[in-house]
Structure formats: C-alpha cells, structure tokens
Design a protein around this motif. Structure first.
Motif, PDB file in Angstrom:
ATOM      1  N   ILE A  30      25.519  -1.583  39.782  1.00  0.00           N
ATOM      2  CA  ILE A  30      26.277  -2.340  40.687  1.00  0.00           C
ATOM      3  C   ILE A  30      25.275  -1.946  42.263  1.00  0.00           C
ATOM      4  O   ILE A  30      25.228  -2.662  43.201  1.00  0.00           O
ATOM      5  CB  ILE A  30      27.565  -1.939  41.067  1.00  0.00           C
ATOM      6  CG1 ILE A  30      28.111  -2.760  42.141  1.00  0.00           C
ATOM      7  CG2 ILE A  30      27.884  -0.591  41.532  1.00  0.00           C
ATOM      8  CD1 ILE A  30      28.832  -4.057  41.729  1.00  0.00           C
ATOM      9  N   SER A  31      24.855  -0.854  42.261  1.00  0.00           N
ATOM     10  CA  SER A  31      24.061  -0.336  43.384  1.00  0.00           C
ATOM     11  C   SER A  31      22.728  -1.048  43.632  1.00  0.00           C
ATOM     12  O   SER A  31      22.435  -1.586  44.825  1.00  0.00           O
ATOM     13  CB  SER A  31      23.754   1.392  43.336  1.00  0.00           C
ATOM     14  OG  SER A  31      23.289   1.696  44.727  1.00  0.00           O
ATOM     15  N   PRO A  32      21.796  -1.233  42.685  1.00  0.00           N
ATOM     16  CA  PRO A  32      20.860  -2.209  42.886  1.00  0.00           C
ATOM     17  C   PRO A  32      21.010  -3.638  43.101  1.00  0.00           C
ATOM     18  O   PRO A  32      20.499  -4.069  43.911  1.00  0.00           O
ATOM     19  CB  PRO A  32      19.913  -1.870  41.471  1.00  0.00           C
ATOM     20  CG  PRO A  32      20.547  -0.737  40.925  1.00  0.00           C
ATOM     21  CD  PRO A  32      21.898  -0.603  41.347  1.00  0.00           C
ATOM     22  N   TYR A  33      22.109  -3.950  42.591  1.00  0.00           N
ATOM     23  CA  TYR A  33      22.659  -5.306  42.714  1.00  0.00           C
ATOM     24  C   TYR A  33      22.829  -5.488  44.183  1.00  0.00           C
ATOM     25  O   TYR A  33      22.547  -6.605  44.930  1.00  0.00           O
ATOM     26  CB  TYR A  33      23.892  -5.572  41.834  1.00  0.00           C
ATOM     27  CG  TYR A  33      24.579  -7.121  42.042  1.00  0.00           C
ATOM     28  CD1 TYR A  33      23.868  -8.101  41.751  1.00  0.00           C
ATOM     29  CD2 TYR A  33      25.598  -7.143  42.820  1.00  0.00           C
ATOM     30  CE1 TYR A  33      24.299  -9.424  41.787  1.00  0.00           C
ATOM     31  CE2 TYR A  33      26.187  -8.406  43.132  1.00  0.00           C
ATOM     32  CZ  TYR A  33      25.395  -9.596  42.558  1.00  0.00           C
ATOM     33  OH  TYR A  33      25.953 -10.887  42.945  1.00  0.00           O
ATOM     34  N   LEU A  34      23.704  -4.637  44.716  1.00  0.00           N
ATOM     35  CA  LEU A  34      24.204  -4.679  46.095  1.00  0.00           C
ATOM     36  C   LEU A  34      22.973  -4.691  47.160  1.00  0.00           C
ATOM     37  O   LEU A  34      22.921  -5.380  48.105  1.00  0.00           O
ATOM     38  CB  LEU A  34      25.286  -3.405  46.576  1.00  0.00           C
ATOM     39  CG  LEU A  34      26.612  -3.619  46.031  1.00  0.00           C
ATOM     40  CD1 LEU A  34      27.472  -2.584  46.046  1.00  0.00           C
ATOM     41  CD2 LEU A  34      27.407  -4.905  46.355  1.00  0.00           C
ATOM     42  N   ARG A  37      21.105  -7.584  47.174  1.00  0.00           N
ATOM     43  CA  ARG A  37      21.820  -8.737  47.869  1.00  0.00           C
ATOM     44  C   ARG A  37      21.995  -8.418  49.584  1.00  0.00           C
ATOM     45  O   ARG A  37      22.460  -9.062  50.403  1.00  0.00           O
ATOM     46  CB  ARG A  37      23.363  -8.798  47.519  1.00  0.00           C
ATOM     47  CG  ARG A  37      23.454  -9.208  46.176  1.00  0.00           C
ATOM     48  CD  ARG A  37      23.130 -10.662  46.048  1.00  0.00           C
ATOM     49  NE  ARG A  37      23.329 -11.296  44.521  1.00  0.00           N
ATOM     50  CZ  ARG A  37      22.996 -12.394  44.314  1.00  0.00           C
ATOM     51  NH1 ARG A  37      22.543 -13.256  45.286  1.00  0.00           N
ATOM     52  NH2 ARG A  37      22.884 -12.725  43.085  1.00  0.00           N
ATOM     53  N   GLY A  38      21.173  -7.401  49.911  1.00  0.00           N
ATOM     54  CA  GLY A  38      21.121  -7.010  51.481  1.00  0.00           C
ATOM     55  C   GLY A  38      21.993  -5.982  51.807  1.00  0.00           C
ATOM     56  O   GLY A  38      21.875  -5.836  53.017  1.00  0.00           O
ATOM     57  N   VAL A  39      22.740  -5.344  51.209  1.00  0.00           N
ATOM     58  CA  VAL A  39      23.592  -4.313  51.675  1.00  0.00           C
ATOM     59  C   VAL A  39      22.678  -3.159  51.693  1.00  0.00           C
ATOM     60  O   VAL A  39      21.769  -3.046  50.728  1.00  0.00           O
ATOM     61  CB  VAL A  39      24.692  -4.149  50.499  1.00  0.00           C
ATOM     62  CG1 VAL A  39      25.499  -2.858  51.076  1.00  0.00           C
ATOM     63  CG2 VAL A  39      25.643  -5.070  50.488  1.00  0.00           C
ATOM     64  N   SER A  40      22.830  -2.105  52.594  1.00  0.00           N
ATOM     65  CA  SER A  40      21.983  -1.105  52.851  1.00  0.00           C
ATOM     66  C   SER A  40      22.396  -0.165  51.678  1.00  0.00           C
ATOM     67  O   SER A  40      23.636  -0.078  51.063  1.00  0.00           O
ATOM     68  CB  SER A  40      22.267  -0.473  54.162  1.00  0.00           C
ATOM     69  OG  SER A  40      23.336   0.005  54.329  1.00  0.00           O
ATOM     70  N   VAL A  41      21.380   0.733  51.620  1.00  0.00           N
ATOM     71  CA  VAL A  41      21.800   1.765  50.251  1.00  0.00           C
ATOM     72  C   VAL A  41      22.747   2.673  50.914  1.00  0.00           C
ATOM     73  O   VAL A  41      23.539   3.288  50.073  1.00  0.00           O
ATOM     74  CB  VAL A  41      20.208   2.644  50.288  1.00  0.00           C
ATOM     75  CG1 VAL A  41      20.689   3.886  49.517  1.00  0.00           C
ATOM     76  CG2 VAL A  41      19.107   1.892  49.781  1.00  0.00           C
ATOM     77  N   THR A  42      22.675   2.919  52.279  1.00  0.00           N
ATOM     78  CA  THR A  42      24.156   3.678  52.644  1.00  0.00           C
ATOM     79  C   THR A  42      25.252   3.206  52.556  1.00  0.00           C
ATOM     80  O   THR A  42      26.220   3.794  51.893  1.00  0.00           O
ATOM     81  CB  THR A  42      23.892   4.089  53.928  1.00  0.00           C
ATOM     82  OG1 THR A  42      22.228   4.836  54.296  1.00  0.00           O
ATOM     83  CG2 THR A  42      24.788   5.212  54.721  1.00  0.00           C
ATOM     84  N   ALA A  44      26.195   0.987  50.328  1.00  0.00           N
ATOM     85  CA  ALA A  44      26.320   0.777  48.811  1.00  0.00           C
ATOM     86  C   ALA A  44      26.729   2.149  48.212  1.00  0.00           C
ATOM     87  O   ALA A  44      27.712   2.251  47.597  1.00  0.00           O
ATOM     88  CB  ALA A  44      25.211   0.466  48.151  1.00  0.00           C
ATOM     89  N   ALA A  45      26.221   3.302  48.782  1.00  0.00           N
ATOM     90  CA  ALA A  45      26.574   4.638  48.386  1.00  0.00           C
ATOM     91  C   ALA A  45      28.037   4.842  48.797  1.00  0.00           C
ATOM     92  O   ALA A  45      28.701   5.357  48.122  1.00  0.00           O
ATOM     93  CB  ALA A  45      25.620   5.709  48.768  1.00  0.00           C
ATOM     94  N   SER A  46      28.339   4.506  49.871  1.00  0.00           N
ATOM     95  CA  SER A  46      29.733   4.502  50.755  1.00  0.00           C
ATOM     96  C   SER A  46      30.836   3.933  49.906  1.00  0.00           C
ATOM     97  O   SER A  46      31.967   4.357  49.591  1.00  0.00           O
ATOM     98  CB  SER A  46      29.729   4.118  51.996  1.00  0.00           C
ATOM     99  OG  SER A  46      28.939   5.033  52.936  1.00  0.00           O
ATOM    100  N   LEU A  47      30.583   2.593  49.483  1.00  0.00           N
ATOM    101  CA  LEU A  47      31.225   1.612  48.779  1.00  0.00           C
ATOM    102  C   LEU A  47      31.674   2.513  47.349  1.00  0.00           C
ATOM    103  O   LEU A  47      32.651   2.290  46.851  1.00  0.00           O
ATOM    104  CB  LEU A  47      30.845   0.450  48.534  1.00  0.00           C
ATOM    105  CG  LEU A  47      31.463  -0.774  47.868  1.00  0.00           C
ATOM    106  CD1 LEU A  47      32.619  -0.938  48.478  1.00  0.00           C
ATOM    107  CD2 LEU A  47      30.858  -1.922  47.606  1.00  0.00           C
ATOM    108  N   ILE A  48      30.462   2.900  46.774  1.00  0.00           N
ATOM    109  CA  ILE A  48      30.859   3.537  45.433  1.00  0.00           C
ATOM    110  C   ILE A  48      31.675   4.669  45.543  1.00  0.00           C
ATOM    111  O   ILE A  48      32.198   5.157  44.650  1.00  0.00           O
ATOM    112  CB  ILE A  48      29.418   3.728  44.669  1.00  0.00           C
ATOM    113  CG1 ILE A  48      28.783   2.436  44.265  1.00  0.00           C
ATOM    114  CG2 ILE A  48      29.666   4.707  43.294  1.00  0.00           C
ATOM    115  CD1 ILE A  48      27.332   2.592  43.791  1.00  0.00           C
ATOM    116  N   THR A  49      31.269   5.451  46.615  1.00  0.00           N
ATOM    117  CA  THR A  49      32.258   6.816  46.758  1.00  0.00           C
ATOM    118  C   THR A  49      33.705   6.329  46.950  1.00  0.00           C
ATOM    119  O   THR A  49      34.572   7.103  46.612  1.00  0.00           O
ATOM    120  CB  THR A  49      31.574   7.381  47.948  1.00  0.00           C
ATOM    121  OG1 THR A  49      30.022   7.879  47.712  1.00  0.00           O
ATOM    122  CG2 THR A  49      32.059   8.821  48.370  1.00  0.00           C
ATOM    123  N   VAL A  50      33.881   5.398  47.798  1.00  0.00           N
ATOM    124  CA  VAL A  50      35.468   5.150  48.088  1.00  0.00           C
ATOM    125  C   VAL A  50      36.085   4.688  46.859  1.00  0.00           C
ATOM    126  O   VAL A  50      36.932   4.957  46.409  1.00  0.00           O
ATOM    127  CB  VAL A  50      35.232   3.985  49.050  1.00  0.00           C
ATOM    128  CG1 VAL A  50      36.761   3.472  49.207  1.00  0.00           C
ATOM    129  CG2 VAL A  50      34.968   4.377  50.378  1.00  0.00           C
TER     130      VAL A  50
END
Length: 74
Positions: A30-34, A37-42, A44-50
C-alpha cells in the motif's frame, strides 16, 4: 450446529495469524502504491500508522466485549 474438531483457542490463533499476515502483506504494497499515486512518503506513513493504531484499539475493544458479552452464537 456442527462442532469443529479443533479446540476453539486453536481456531482463534489461526484466525489471528492469518489476520496479522494479511496486515503485513497489505502494508508492504500500500505504501509504494500511495507514493506512486502522488501521496508523500510522510503522509503514507502517517496513514499506515493511524490504521495500525485503529486496529490495535479495535482488537482490544473486541476482546473486552467478547469477555463481557461472550462470543456470538454461544
């Protein structure tokens, strides 16, 4: 209702194992996919943490509710 040949705790451990394996696999793609798609690494990491914190809270609450109310169907 048909009873399983395996004790109920064993089935719970198998279910938990499958859930955790699926959760790890999901986070691996999911992280590489996001990011693609233009989502910043930070972000994407925050989304996965939440998501992870939400899963922890939901798992704890479901355990408390099962201990309090009992499993469905028993």
């Amino acid at each position: 209702m048909r009873r399983s040949a395996y004790p109920q705790p064993v089935l719970g451990y198998v279910g938990l194992t499958l859930f955790m394996v699926g959760d790890g696999v999901e986070q691996g793609w999911i992280s590489p996919y996001l990011v693609d798609r233009g989502v910043s690494v930070t972000d994407a990491a925050s989304l996965i943490t939440v998501y992870g914190v939400t899963v922890v809270i939901a798992a704890w609450l479901s355990g408390v509710l099962v201990q309090t109310l009992g499993p469905v169907g028993s």
